[in-house]
Write a protein that holds these residues in place. Structure first.
Motif, short mmCIF file in Angstrom:
data_model
loop_
_atom_site.label_atom_id
_atom_site.label_comp_id
_atom_site.label_asym_id
_atom_site.label_seq_id
_atom_site.Cartn_x
_atom_site.Cartn_y
_atom_site.Cartn_z
N ALA A 14 4.60 5.05 -10.48
CA ALA A 14 4.03 5.50 -11.75
C ALA A 14 4.58 6.85 -12.18
CB ALA A 14 2.50 5.59 -11.62
N TYR A 15 4.65 7.03 -13.50
CA TYR A 15 4.86 8.37 -14.07
C TYR A 15 3.80 8.54 -15.17
CZ TYR A 15 7.16 12.78 -14.34
OH TYR A 15 7.41 14.13 -14.22
N PRO A 16 2.65 9.15 -14.79
CA PRO A 16 1.55 9.29 -15.75
C PRO A 16 1.83 10.42 -16.75
CG PRO A 16 0.85 9.75 -13.46
CD PRO A 16 2.34 9.72 -13.48
N PRO A 17 1.02 10.51 -17.82
CA PRO A 17 1.12 11.68 -18.69
C PRO A 17 0.79 12.93 -17.89
CG PRO A 17 -0.35 10.00 -19.62
CD PRO A 17 -0.03 9.58 -18.22
N THR A 18 1.48 14.02 -18.16
CA THR A 18 1.23 15.29 -17.47
C THR A 18 1.12 16.39 -18.52
OG1 THR A 18 3.57 15.85 -17.33
CG2 THR A 18 2.67 14.57 -15.50
N SER A 65 -2.55 18.03 -13.29
CA SER A 65 -2.58 17.78 -14.73
C SER A 65 -2.73 16.28 -15.07
CB SER A 65 -1.35 18.38 -15.43
OG SER A 65 -0.19 17.64 -15.13
N PHE A 66 -2.95 15.42 -14.05
CA PHE A 66 -3.25 14.02 -14.34
C PHE A 66 -4.68 13.94 -14.90
CE2 PHE A 66 -0.50 12.26 -10.57
CZ PHE A 66 0.65 12.62 -11.24
N GLY A 67 -4.96 12.88 -15.66
CA GLY A 67 -6.32 12.64 -16.13
C GLY A 67 -7.23 12.31 -14.95
N PRO A 68 -8.59 12.36 -15.18
CA PRO A 68 -9.54 12.15 -14.08
C PRO A 68 -9.40 10.78 -13.41
CG PRO A 68 -10.67 12.40 -16.21
CD PRO A 68 -9.23 12.68 -16.44
N GLY A 69 -9.12 9.73 -14.20
CA GLY A 69 -8.97 8.38 -13.63
C GLY A 69 -7.80 8.35 -12.64
N TRP A 70 -6.71 8.98 -13.02
CA TRP A 70 -5.54 9.02 -12.15
C TRP A 70 -5.85 9.74 -10.84
CZ3 TRP A 70 -0.94 6.65 -12.46
CH2 TRP A 70 -0.57 6.08 -13.69
N ARG A 71 -6.61 10.85 -10.98
CA ARG A 71 -6.93 11.63 -9.76
C ARG A 71 -7.86 10.84 -8.84
NH1 ARG A 71 -7.22 16.17 -13.32
NH2 ARG A 71 -9.47 16.27 -13.02
N ASP A 72 -8.81 10.09 -9.45
CA ASP A 72 -9.72 9.25 -8.64
C ASP A 72 -8.91 8.21 -7.88
OD1 ASP A 72 -11.86 10.56 -9.58
OD2 ASP A 72 -12.59 8.95 -10.89
N TRP A 73 -7.98 7.58 -8.60
CA TRP A 73 -7.19 6.51 -7.97
C TRP A 73 -6.38 7.07 -6.80
CZ3 TRP A 73 -1.69 6.11 -8.17
CH2 TRP A 73 -1.18 4.94 -7.59
N LEU A 74 -5.80 8.27 -7.04
CA LEU A 74 -4.97 8.90 -6.00
C LEU A 74 -5.83 9.21 -4.76
CD1 LEU A 74 -2.02 9.64 -5.86
CD2 LEU A 74 -2.55 11.85 -6.90
N LYS A 97 0.84 -1.21 0.00
CA LYS A 97 0.00 0.00 0.00
C LYS A 97 0.87 1.26 0.00
CE LYS A 97 -4.27 -1.77 1.96
NZ LYS A 97 -5.31 -1.14 1.18
N THR A 98 1.82 1.29 -0.94
CA THR A 98 2.64 2.48 -1.10
C THR A 98 2.50 2.96 -2.55
OG1 THR A 98 4.28 1.58 0.43
CG2 THR A 98 4.99 3.40 -0.96
N TYR A 99 2.16 4.23 -2.74
CA TYR A 99 2.19 4.76 -4.10
C TYR A 99 3.37 5.71 -4.23
CZ TYR A 99 -0.28 8.95 -2.34
OH TYR A 99 -0.65 10.07 -1.65
N SER A 100 3.94 5.70 -5.44
CA SER A 100 5.16 6.46 -5.68
C SER A 100 5.04 7.19 -7.00
CB SER A 100 6.34 5.47 -5.71
OG SER A 100 7.55 6.16 -5.88
N LEU A 101 4.71 8.46 -6.95
CA LEU A 101 4.64 9.27 -8.16
C LEU A 101 4.77 10.74 -7.77
CD1 LEU A 101 0.94 9.04 -9.46
CD2 LEU A 101 1.65 9.50 -7.16
N ASN A 102 5.04 11.59 -8.75
CA ASN A 102 5.25 13.01 -8.45
C ASN A 102 3.89 13.69 -8.28
OD1 ASN A 102 5.87 15.69 -8.30
ND2 ASN A 102 7.49 15.58 -9.85
N GLU A 103 3.47 13.81 -7.01
CA GLU A 103 2.14 14.33 -6.71
C GLU A 103 1.99 15.80 -7.07
OE1 GLU A 103 1.55 12.30 -2.81
OE2 GLU A 103 -0.53 12.79 -3.20
N ALA A 104 3.12 16.49 -7.23
CA ALA A 104 3.04 17.91 -7.61
C ALA A 104 2.39 18.07 -8.98
CB ALA A 104 4.45 18.52 -7.61
N ASN A 105 2.38 16.98 -9.77
CA ASN A 105 1.77 17.06 -11.12
C ASN A 105 0.29 16.68 -11.10
OD1 ASN A 105 4.28 17.69 -12.30
ND2 ASN A 105 4.82 15.51 -12.46
#
Ligand code: AHM
Ligand code: MG
Length: 330
Positions: A260-264, A220-229, A209-217
């Protein structure tokens, strides 16, 4: 998946003996592939030694001023040169591609004996070098299939990698390798100057249960990414992000969870490079029982169009990645 059963962490097995043992399993192996891997291990030792001296050696540029007025060289370029020097005389090497080189260098055609392409990121996360944070070398080895495309024999799907790995220069120097038969971790013993097998057959723990991504972005993540976060935050996940892919993926491999490194907005295709970042890491993660995806399909199935191509990256344990993909596809 068939595993080599003979290794335990109690054996004193160096990477050299491990590679030779692996080669013995293939009766027709010429030993050349083993030479390539040992060249990469040697490069790792040389780079590790340089990195240890990064604050002490005035010719190594880590972003500060050189008060001695000497010509400085960024460590990325030093690492690139070290790898090229270590690999350069391996006669079975057909092509060498690096993050630091605009185009891959064709050394030998398949007819001239070039059997393998090696693609690498010599020093990933080098922006962190002066900050005491782990940085790494990532490598991917493909068979040099000249017939495939004379101009670009390396543009193959990641699933065709014959080996992949990384070297993490952190509190200890660690080499993680897969030749397609599990994932094995070696640690550099500075007293004897050898990488020693410390974790054979690494498997990524499930349900981390650890997520690792640049939350400062995140805006500009897509809606699915924001829901997951938001879901992760609501359900007690923890956040860990070093900003050095090798260190972040290493932790994910050992502890599970999702990197993860999603599209930004800035990197609409994602920031990380397919051929020498995403592919080798996805190969390792899948070999360790995890999953690598772009959000639209497995990383390892992407047919590359360019050596420096970028892709969105999701790497982690099956449960975590499945959950993220489900949210993205809703
Ligand atoms: P680099 O190859 O130029 O070092 O960039 C890749 C690095 C990765 O190590 C890391 O995952 C990512 O860039 C961090 O990017 P950001 O600072 O945008 O979060
Ligand atoms: Mg990089």
């Amino acid at each position: 998946m068939e595993r080599p059963p003979k290794y335990t962490a109690d054996n004193l097995t160096t990477i050299q003996s491990f590679i030779l043992q692996e080669a013995r399993r293939h009766p027709n192996a010429s030993g050349e592939f083993s030479w390539l891997l040992s060249a990469i291990a040697l490069a790792g030792k040389v780079i590790a030694a340089k990195i240890r001296r990064v604050h002490l050696d005035p010719v190594l540029d880590i972003g500060g001023d050189n008060v001695h007025g000497e010509q400085q060289k960024p460590m990325d370029l030093v690492a690139n040169e070290i790898i090229i020097r270590c690999l350069g005389d391996r006669t079975d090497l057909g092509l060498l591609g690096s993050e630091e080189e605009t185009e891959p260098v064709q050394l030998r055609s398949a007819e001239e004996g070039g059997k393998y392409s090696v693609l690498f990121d010599p020093l990933d996360g080098s922006a962190n070098l002066g900050l005491g944070v782990g940085v790494g070398t990532i490598f991917s080895i493909l068979r040099h299939e000249q017939a495939l495309d004379a101009e670009a024999p390396h543009l193959q799907i990641g699933r065709k990698q014959v080996a992949a790995g990384y070297i993490l220069y952190g509190p200890s120097t660690v080499l993680v390798l897969s030749t397609g038969r599990g994932v094995h971790m070696f640690s550099l013993d500075p007293a004897v100057g050898a990488f020693v097998l410390v974790r054979p057959d690494l498997m990524i723990p499930s349900g981390g249960k650890t997520y690792s991504l640049n939350e400062a972005n995140a805006d500009s993540f897509g809606p699915g990414w924001r829901d997951w976060l938001s879901g992760c935050r609501r359900t007690g996940w923890r956040s860990r992000y070093i900003g050095s892919m090798v260190a972040d993926v290493h932790r994910t491999l050992l502890e599970g969870g999702v990197f993860a490194y999603p599209p930004t907005a800035r990197h609409t295709e994602g920031k990380l490079r397919l051929m020498y970042e995403a592919n080798p890491m996805a190969f390792l993660i899948e070999q360790a029982g995890g999953r690598g995806d772009t959000g639209e399909g497995p990383i390892l199935d992407i047919k590359p169009t360019h050596v420096h191509q970028r892709v969105p990256v999701i790497l982690g344990d099956q449960v975590g990645v499945d959950q993220l993909l489900k949210t993205l596809r809703r």
